[in-house]
Scaffold this active site. Sequence first.
Site, short mmCIF file in Angstrom:
data_model
loop_
_atom_site.label_atom_id
_atom_site.label_comp_id
_atom_site.label_asym_id
_atom_site.label_seq_id
_atom_site.Cartn_x
_atom_site.Cartn_y
_atom_site.Cartn_z
N SER A 276 0.85 -1.19 0.00
CA SER A 276 0.00 0.00 0.00
C SER A 276 0.88 1.24 0.00
O SER A 276 1.99 1.23 0.55
CB SER A 276 -0.90 0.01 1.24
OG SER A 276 -1.59 1.25 1.36
N TYR B 173 -1.52 -0.10 10.38
CA TYR B 173 -1.65 -0.56 9.00
C TYR B 173 -0.44 -0.12 8.18
O TYR B 173 0.16 -0.91 7.45
CB TYR B 173 -2.94 -0.01 8.39
CG TYR B 173 -3.16 -0.40 6.96
CD1 TYR B 173 -3.62 -1.67 6.62
CD2 TYR B 173 -2.92 0.50 5.92
CE1 TYR B 173 -3.83 -2.03 5.29
CE2 TYR B 173 -3.13 0.16 4.61
CZ TYR B 173 -3.58 -1.12 4.29
OH TYR B 173 -3.78 -1.46 2.97
#
Length: 265
Positions: A144, A157
């Site tokens: 990501s 995250y």
Amino acid sequence: MADAMDGTVAIVTGGGTGIGAAVVRRLAARGVRCVVNYAHSRDEAEALVADIGNGSIAVQADIVEDAACRALVAAGVDRLGRVDFLVNNAGRTKHANHEDLDALDAEDFVDIYRLNTIAPFQMVRAAVPHLRDSGMGAVVNVASVAGVFGMGSSVAYAASKGALDTMTRSLARVLAPQIRVNAVAPGYVGTGWFEKKLGAERFAALNERIAAATPMAIAATPEDIAEPIVMLLDPATRVITGETVLLDAGAHLDVGLSRRPGREH
């Protein structure tokens, strides 16, 4: 001319929905049979393999457990005869403002890290003997932009995806030359999760805002992410390993910069 990927087999974790499902469909179009892994989305995974109808299979496995990773790979080999490609797509997050340091505890980090970072390692380890035998073995990890720039849904995250990015390069180094290992780092992707959460009208409005804020004026769809993943698996890209490809319609070009004229941030 025959497609080099025709007749091969791929494992796609989290393959029943979203980006994973888009990858499965794109691989099936190239003649690849898929092991569509799911943890909870049984109906979606089984409907997907029935729809593509090419002999792909849906296999339940909670890949945070190493034994489940090994069983998932074994199912692919036992039922489809080989494993050539691995897409580590499954992941999770907890939404928490980065400024709110009390919004996360140690268990949040561990929970997210187990699926986003440790599970891909376990999947690679389980698949390595078969990927080496393939002659075209390749892995793509779905990271990501959060892990590249320290942004996104939460600090936990971002940290997990940053670790996955680093691990991609480590594994690319030690598994060469038989296996290539790359990653993609999507930005916003308009998956069904957003649509279910927001409703059709608000989802459309969100996509418009995202598109207005990117240099390419695009709010990415799962299909937009699937194509580069399949490209990195393709033996035609045999010179590419240890790379992380940013898939955010150029949004990273504005990270840390002032407001672009004519763009909404």
